[in-house]
Design a protein around this motif. Structure first.
Motif, PDB file in Angstrom:
ATOM      1  N   ARG B 572     -58.780-149.681  57.849  1.00  0.00           N
ATOM      2  CA  ARG B 572     -58.163-148.585  57.094  1.00  0.00           C
ATOM      3  C   ARG B 572     -59.102-147.387  56.880  1.00  0.00           C
ATOM      4  N   TRP B 573     -60.399-147.682  56.785  1.00  0.00           N
ATOM      5  CA  TRP B 573     -61.302-146.554  56.468  1.00  0.00           C
ATOM      6  C   TRP B 573     -61.280-145.489  57.552  1.00  0.00           C
ATOM      7  N   ILE B 574     -61.035-145.926  58.795  1.00  0.00           N
ATOM      8  CA  ILE B 574     -60.979-145.004  59.925  1.00  0.00           C
ATOM      9  C   ILE B 574     -59.876-143.976  59.713  1.00  0.00           C
ATOM     10  N   LEU B 575     -58.772-144.446  59.105  1.00  0.00           N
ATOM     11  CA  LEU B 575     -57.599-143.605  58.964  1.00  0.00           C
ATOM     12  C   LEU B 575     -57.759-142.546  57.865  1.00  0.00           C
ATOM     13  N   HIS B 576     -58.608-142.856  56.883  1.00  0.00           N
ATOM     14  CA  HIS B 576     -58.748-141.936  55.749  1.00  0.00           C
ATOM     15  C   HIS B 576     -60.060-141.163  55.740  1.00  0.00           C
ATOM     16  N   HIS B 577     -60.962-141.579  56.561  1.00  0.00           N
ATOM     17  CA  HIS B 577     -62.317-141.043  56.438  1.00  0.00           C
ATOM     18  C   HIS B 577     -62.428-139.591  56.919  1.00  0.00           C
ATOM     19  N   GLU B 578     -63.221-138.838  56.168  1.00  0.00           N
ATOM     20  CA  GLU B 578     -63.543-137.494  56.661  1.00  0.00           C
ATOM     21  C   GLU B 578     -64.864-137.629  57.430  1.00  0.00           C
ATOM     22  N   PHE B 579     -64.759-137.533  58.739  1.00  0.00           N
ATOM     23  CA  PHE B 579     -65.954-137.715  59.578  1.00  0.00           C
ATOM     24  C   PHE B 579     -66.802-136.457  59.576  1.00  0.00           C
ATOM     25  N   ARG B 580     -68.098-136.664  59.508  1.00  0.00           N
ATOM     26  CA  ARG B 580     -69.043-135.551  59.667  1.00  0.00           C
ATOM     27  C   ARG B 580     -69.611-135.682  61.075  1.00  0.00           C
ATOM     28  N   VAL B 581     -69.283-134.705  61.889  1.00  0.00           N
ATOM     29  CA  VAL B 581     -69.544-134.826  63.322  1.00  0.00           C
ATOM     30  C   VAL B 581     -70.549-133.751  63.739  1.00  0.00           C
ATOM     31  N   THR B 582     -71.342-134.063  64.735  1.00  0.00           N
ATOM     32  CA  THR B 582     -72.228-133.032  65.273  1.00  0.00           C
ATOM     33  C   THR B 582     -72.016-132.928  66.783  1.00  0.00           C
ATOM     34  N   TYR B 583     -72.658-131.957  67.360  1.00  0.00           N
ATOM     35  CA  TYR B 583     -72.604-131.834  68.820  1.00  0.00           C
ATOM     36  C   TYR B 583     -74.013-131.618  69.344  1.00  0.00           C
ATOM     37  N   ARG B 584     -74.329-132.275  70.431  1.00  0.00           N
ATOM     38  CA  ARG B 584     -75.618-132.079  71.088  1.00  0.00           C
ATOM     39  C   ARG B 584     -75.544-132.586  72.521  1.00  0.00           C
ATOM     40  N   ASN B 616     -69.546-149.361  65.921  1.00  0.00           N
ATOM     41  CA  ASN B 616     -68.747-149.868  64.797  1.00  0.00           C
ATOM     42  C   ASN B 616     -67.454-149.067  64.637  1.00  0.00           C
ATOM     43  N   VAL B 617     -67.498-147.759  64.931  1.00  0.00           N
ATOM     44  CA  VAL B 617     -66.286-146.938  64.822  1.00  0.00           C
ATOM     45  C   VAL B 617     -65.303-147.352  65.917  1.00  0.00           C
ATOM     46  N   ALA B 618     -65.814-147.532  67.148  1.00  0.00           N
ATOM     47  CA  ALA B 618     -64.957-147.946  68.269  1.00  0.00           C
ATOM     48  C   ALA B 618     -64.296-149.290  67.956  1.00  0.00           C
ATOM     49  N   ASN B 619     -65.069-150.210  67.399  1.00  0.00           N
ATOM     50  CA  ASN B 619     -64.520-151.531  67.067  1.00  0.00           C
ATOM     51  C   ASN B 619     -63.463-151.414  65.979  1.00  0.00           C
ATOM     52  N   ASP B 620     -63.806-150.671  64.902  1.00  0.00           N
ATOM     53  CA  ASP B 620     -62.877-150.585  63.777  1.00  0.00           C
ATOM     54  C   ASP B 620     -61.610-149.813  64.138  1.00  0.00           C
ATOM     55  N   ALA B 621     -61.728-148.831  65.063  1.00  0.00           N
ATOM     56  CA  ALA B 621     -60.549-148.058  65.471  1.00  0.00           C
ATOM     57  C   ALA B 621     -59.828-148.748  66.627  1.00  0.00           C
ATOM     58  N   GLN B 622     -60.422-149.819  67.126  1.00  0.00           N
ATOM     59  CA  GLN B 622     -59.878-150.598  68.249  1.00  0.00           C
ATOM     60  C   GLN B 622     -59.626-149.707  69.468  1.00  0.00           C
ATOM     61  N   VAL B 623     -60.635-148.928  69.826  1.00  0.00           N
ATOM     62  CA  VAL B 623     -60.531-148.096  71.034  1.00  0.00           C
ATOM     63  C   VAL B 623     -61.670-148.434  71.994  1.00  0.00           C
ATOM     64  N   ASP B 624     -61.471-148.113  73.255  1.00  0.00           N
ATOM     65  CA  ASP B 624     -62.477-148.391  74.275  1.00  0.00           C
ATOM     66  C   ASP B 624     -62.626-147.149  75.159  1.00  0.00           C
ATOM     67  N   ILE B 625     -63.500-147.247  76.144  1.00  0.00           N
ATOM     68  CA  ILE B 625     -63.717-146.124  77.060  1.00  0.00           C
ATOM     69  C   ILE B 625     -62.381-145.700  77.680  1.00  0.00           C
ATOM     70  N   GLY B 626     -62.110-144.404  77.672  1.00  0.00           N
ATOM     71  CA  GLY B 626     -60.892-143.893  78.302  1.00  0.00           C
ATOM     72  C   GLY B 626     -59.752-143.696  77.325  1.00  0.00           C
ATOM     73  N   ASP B 627     -59.866-144.269  76.096  1.00  0.00           N
ATOM     74  CA  ASP B 627     -58.782-144.104  75.120  1.00  0.00           C
ATOM     75  C   ASP B 627     -58.828-142.693  74.527  1.00  0.00           C
ATOM     76  N   LYS B 628     -57.618-142.237  74.176  1.00  0.00           N
ATOM     77  CA  LYS B 628     -57.538-140.859  73.651  1.00  0.00           C
ATOM     78  C   LYS B 628     -57.506-140.859  72.123  1.00  0.00           C
ATOM     79  N   LEU B 629     -58.182-139.878  71.550  1.00  0.00           N
ATOM     80  CA  LEU B 629     -58.174-139.696  70.096  1.00  0.00           C
ATOM     81  C   LEU B 629     -57.904-138.224  69.824  1.00  0.00           C
ATOM     82  N   ILE B 630     -57.041-137.963  68.848  1.00  0.00           N
ATOM     83  CA  ILE B 630     -56.852-136.557  68.462  1.00  0.00           C
ATOM     84  C   ILE B 630     -57.421-136.378  67.063  1.00  0.00           C
TER      85      ILE B 630
END
Lengths: 229, 847
Positions: B572-584, B616-630
């Motif tokens: 559930r935390w994945i669904l509500h969390h405000e992610f702090r993201v960076t780019y590099r 841990n995010v990939a596991n908790d969101a149940q996604v793998d390489i190639g999956d789409k996220l918006i």
């Protein structure tokens, strides 16, 4: 007089490694109720082994023992314990008092085991008889060797046994004390009418009994009636 | 052959008579039970009290019956729900911010709370002076954390600057609901009136702000029902409803693991107590066998003699359990002191009937079970023993020994299961303990065999005699090595583990690793802040852009739909969390690529943006390489594809991210920055903080060294408690040691007398004893230390996933200290042996 102890063809062999050692062989004798009886012989002649077998403390390899009309061979460990409690009294060379019990408690244990309701009076009387009225609440470690053996005497007679086995009763005592203990033993025995079997190498003590059985190398070498009888 | 026989009352009488005169011999037995039970009861009772306190104080911990909280300003729907609940009775806005004490110019990161209404409704807002709690709102003043006031030498009446506003300090904040614990050590709480929040100017886009709305329930309001109905509605709006009950339960769970660990340490002390029992009863019963033979000879049955001693052991177990319970209840009073600051509330210690019951039952069970093997010996004693010494007939049958061993294992497993509430964990724990015991026992046996085989015949007399003592008949070498070894193992593992944890968080003072972090730096402030740092002669080490975003769609399912789907197993935390993201464009030291590859630059075509997820995010969101996220990036939807999954070492003291974007995508998104630098010392850090806070009031500065001090403090507190428990096992080991010295005392006296009669000097006898205990101490603690070293290495490798750099403390302190302790106890207890006169002993022998 009725037979209280009947020993027939008794034999005992111990195995040490591959060697068999016969310590008793073809021993037969009887003791009548009320008799005094001594088993004598040198060290290693089988005296103590014979006493153990007669008192139901051990099982023979050959022959049988009938004690107070009961053949011991068929009895279980607990049945033997019951028989000993009812019919047998013991006196040992090293007293064998229970070290955590007082003199009085040591004396009354056999009668307590019989379920006696108020054994203290009996115990006190017996201790008084052996001259220890001042030592009721002393522990064995607080008593001298002679006193300890007198407590053992009181204990042996407390359950009014039919037969009393004494294994070298003076072996751990000095001469004077030993004489007093023997005197007490015979007095109490006379008063109670108990059959007395003494194992000893002290011929002077043996002479005080009515019959002497002499052992050597596990065999009977003599069976005589003494002048005392 | 029927006749009246002595009944149960006679057995009781005999058991009492016998124990009455065996007091001294039973002291060690009792000590073993008392220590083991005290350890378990103190921990158990404290855990029960802790749980009870959490449940009782749950309202006081929250300060209200229930609360709605959100990490964003309430949406219209959330506001509607709050209104439908009759409106909040109080509300709070919380955020971390730097504060300045104008009097000294000192600055500090603090947890600011703007309070509106009469909060707290339960529990106490404890202030100094007392009236400050009532007046601070009216006065427009601040309540400042007591430690902070002390640390910066600030008094009531002084002022404090929060953002753009300077407030008078109305009083010291001593305690308030939810203001204790670890968080409060890093950012101490400061309460100000809600109205002042706006004036601070600290609430800006990108700020980490928490909104809380507190409610007092109607007397008959069903809180659990309310939680069930309203919480799902709030979930969709990224808000949450917590009742005081659920908060209490959550808090209870967070301390459960710590409690379980302490319970296991206490359990080991108990097991050592069992070793002590087994060892002392073994010797005790051995001494009683001749008495058993006499009793049998004069007519006691096997059952009667067995029962006399069983009753005795049962009684002593009960009495020992009772004393252990009393000691444990007294000991538990110390835990709140030892754990002060670690717990988020004051624990009121009460007597827990459950712990008392467990202590008494355990006392009896452990005594009887561990005494059973020697006790069975009484069953097999022949009455013939009164006439002549028999061979060892007391060992009993193989079946009885296997039965006893099985009963012991079932007991140990059952107790572990009761503690852990998990069959497999209990099994692994029992197996682990058995393994440690087996290794220690095995090494002890191997050691004795090696000495026998390679006996150093050329050594001097005393050295040879001391070695011979280690494998004499009735030696206690194995038991002692077990006891000393397990105690050392526990203490050393603790030291090593603490080192592993601290090593992960430590910052090399000499290296150029960042140790000062500037959070929430706005884009327009970035350059000026960097210049300001450089003007102080320091280097800007990192300049990390941060963009906040939320998950909008996972694979082909919108997050809103997943939230409403009760069958979804996505965390559930994945669904509500405000992610702090960076780019590099590259991965950093704390990151290791696991799957896929990291495209440092975004592709120029219109395809989905390739991103990297922490494992841990990939596991908790149940996604793998190639999956789409918006993602919803502050109103703009951004389609991404998982191109890389990496592990992140979160424990490293550096800025880590769970989601990483490539360069060339987020540069123009609304963002703020994190700047890091390395300050050489505390003074430089304080100077820079003062300067930065003055220039940039919205920027939070975190001094990592201060956090490290807090972490170290917490670890120290926890390790104090664990040390305290490990001390029990060492103490039990000492009891076993004293027991073994006492039981072999008479044999030693005889040997010493013989040696002295043959011409040995006291000095030689002393040397023999000293060397023997030195060997035992060295081997026991040495093996314990090696085992601790191995287990810590495994812990570092597989649990903490870090390099293991062992501390020198166990080698330099624990090993010699325990060896010295064993040596001292051994020699102290041997003094009567060494002083015995040959004549007195020979006379006793003659009697």
């Amino acid at each position: 007089m009725s037979k209280i102890l009947n020993v027939d063809g008794l034999g005992k062999t111990y195995t040490s490694g591959s060697r068999a050692l016969t310590v008793l062989d073809a021993i037969s004798f009887t003791i009548e109720a009320g008799e005094t009886f001594a088993i004598v012989g040198p060290s290693g002649s089988g005296k103590t082994t014979l006493l153990g077998l007669c008192a139901g403390l051990d099982q023979p390899d050959r022959g049988y023992v009938e004690l107070c009309g009961t053949r011991l061979s068929g009895l279980t460990e607990d049945e033997l314990a019951l028989l000993r409690n009812r019919e047998v009294g013991f006196i040992f060379q090293n007293f064998q008092l229970l070290p955590t019990l007082t003199a009085l408690e040591n004396v009354i244990v056999p009668i307590e085991l019989q379920g006696a309701k108020n054994p203290t009076k009996v115990g006190m009387d017996l201790l008084a008889k052996v001259g220890l009225e001042e030592r009721f609440h002393h522990y064995p470690s607080q008593l001298s060797g002679g006193e300890q053996q007198r407590v053992a005497l009181a204990r042996a007679f407390s359950s009014k046994p039919s037969i009393l086995f004494a294994d070298e009763p003076t072996g751990n005592l000095d001469e004077g004390t030993g004489e007093k203990v023997v005197e007490l033993l015979f007095d109490l025995n006379k008063e109670a009418g108990t059959t007395l079997v003494i194992v000893t190498h002290d011929l002077e003590l043996a002479q005080k009994t009515q019959k002497i059985l002499q052992l050597k190398g596990g065999k009977i070498v003599a069976h005589k009636i003494t002048a005392e009888s | 052959m029927k006749m009246e026989r002595a009944g149960f009352d006679w057995l009781l009488k005999m058991a009492w008579r016998d124990s009455r005169a065996s007091g001294k011999r039973l002291l060690l037995f009792m000590a073993s039970i008392v220590l083991g039970i005290a350890a378990v009861v103190s921990i158990q009772s404290f855990s029960i009290n802790l749980k009870g306190n959490i449940a009782l104080q749950s309202k006081a911990l929250m300060g209200a019956d229930y609360r709605i909280d959100s990490n964003q300003a309430p949406t219209p729907r959330v506001a509607e729900i709050i209104d439908s609940l009759g409106g909040a009775d109080a509300s709070a806005v919380s955020f971390p911010s730097m504060v300045v004490f104008p009097k000294s110019g000192n600055t500090k990161l603090a947890g600011i709370r703007g309070i509106q209404g009469n909060y707290p409704f339960y529990g106490e807002l404890e202030t100094k002076p007392v009236e400050a709690a009532l007046n601070y709102q009216k006065q427009g003043g601040a309540l400042v954390d007591a430690t902070l006031m002390l640390q910066f030498g600030v008094k009531t009446g002084d002022s404090i600057k929060v953002g753009n506003v300077v407030l008078p300090i109305s009083g010291t904040l001593v305690s308030a609901p939810g203001t204790n614990g670890v968080g409060a050590s890093i950012a101490p709480p400061i309460w100000i009136p809600y109205e002042k929040i706006e004036e601070t100017g600290l609430v800006q886009t990108g700020s980490r702000i928490g909104y809380d709305f507190y409610f007092v329930a109607e007397p008959d309001q069903e809180l659990e029902e309310l939680d069930r109905l309203v919480d799902p509605m709030l979930d969709v709006e990224n808000a949450d409803l917590d009742t005081h009950i659920s908060t209490g339960q959550r808090l209870g769970r967070s301390y459960e693991n710590f409690g379980k660990f302490l319970n296991l340490v206490a359990f080991i002390a108990l097991l050592l107590g069992c070793v002590g029992i087994a060892s002392s009863v073994h010797i005790y019963i051995k001494e009683k066998l001749s008495a058993v033979a006499v009793l049998k000879c004069i007519g006691a049955t096997r059952k009667q003699t067995f029962l006399i001693y069983l009753i005795q052991i049962f009684g002593m177990g009960f009495f020992g359990g009772f004393l252990g319970v009393l000691t444990g209840l007294m000991l538990q009073q110390l835990f709140p002191l030892l754990l002060e600051g670690y717990l988020p509330f004051d624990v009121e210690i009460d007597i827990a009937p459950q712990a008392i019951g467990v202590g008494l039952i355990l006392g009896v069970l452990m005594s009887v079970l561990f005494a059973l093997s020697p006790l069975l010996g009484t069953w097999f004693v022949s009455p013939l023993q009164v006439l002549r010494a028999q061979g060892d007939s007391s060992k009993g049958s193989l079946i009885s020994r296997v039965a006893v061993l099985s009963a012991i294992l079932i007991f140990v497993y059952g107790f572990a299961f009761w503690l852990l509430k998990d069959g497999w964990y209990a099994l692994f724990f029992v197996l682990g303990i058995m393994l440690v015991f087996m290794i220690l026992g095995g090494i002890a046996v191997l050691f004795m065999r090696l000495i026998k085989r390679y006996f150093p015949k050329t050594w001097d007399f005393s050295a040879r005699q001391s070695l011979l003592n280690l494998f004499r008949p009735n030696n206690q070498t194995t038991v002692l090595i077990l006891a000393i070894g397990v105690g050392t193992f526990l203490i050393s593992t603790l030291y090593f583990t603490k080192d592993i944890l601290l090593a992960k968080t430590s910052i090399e003072g000499t290296s150029k690793a960042p140790n000062l972090v500037l959070m929430d730096v706005q884009t327009d402030e970035k350059e000026v802040a960097a210049k300001s740092i450089m003007a102080s002669g320091l280097e800007v080490l990192d300049n990390i852009p941060i963009i906040t975003m939320r998950m909008h769609q996972i694979k082909d399912r919108p997050v809103r739909e997943i939230i409403l789907d009760s069958t979804s197993t996505i965390n559930r935390w994945i669904l509500h969390h405000e992610f702090r993201v960076t780019y590099r464009d590259e991965l950093i030291d704390s990151e290791t690529s696991q799957k896929g590859s990291w495209p440092s630059q975004a592709s120029t075509d219109n395809s989905a943006i390739a991103i990297s997820l922490a494992e841990n995010v990939a596991n908790d969101a149940q996604v793998d390489i190639g999956d789409k996220l918006i993602f919803n990036v502050q109103g703009v939807l951004m389609e991404t594809v998982v191109a890389n999954i990496r592990t992140v070492d979160w424990a490293r003291m550096q800025i880590n991210f769970s989601i990483l974007f490539p360069k060339g995508v987020l540069e123009n998104a609304p963002q703020f920055h994190v700047l890091t630098t390395n300050v050489p010392d505390a003074a430089a850090s304080a100077n820079l903080q003062r300067k930065l806070v003055k220039e940039f009031p919205t920027v939070s500065v975190i001094d990592l060294r201060q956090i490290l001090t807090v972490v170290e403090g917490i670890l120290n507190k926890i390790s104090w408690v664990i040390n305290f428990m490990a001390f029990f096992s060492i103490l039990t080991g000492i009891i076993v040691l004293i027991g073994s010295v006492r039981t072999s005392k008479y044999q030693r006296i005889k040997e010493n007398v013989l040696l002295r009669t043959l011409g040995a000097k006291s000095k030689q006898l002393l040397k023999i004893a000293a060397l023997e205990y030195l060997y035992l101490g060295l081997i026991g603690s040495g093996i314990g230390l090696v085992l601790a070293f191995c287990s810590s290495f495994l812990l570092a490798q597989f649990i903490f996933e870090t390099a293991f750099i062992p501390s020198w403390q166990p080698f330099v302190i624990v090993l010699p200290m325990i060896t010295l302790l064993v040596l001292s106890i051994g020699l102290f207890n041997s003094r009567t042996v060494l002083r015995s006169s040959p004549l007195a002993v020979l006379r006793n022998e003659a009697n």
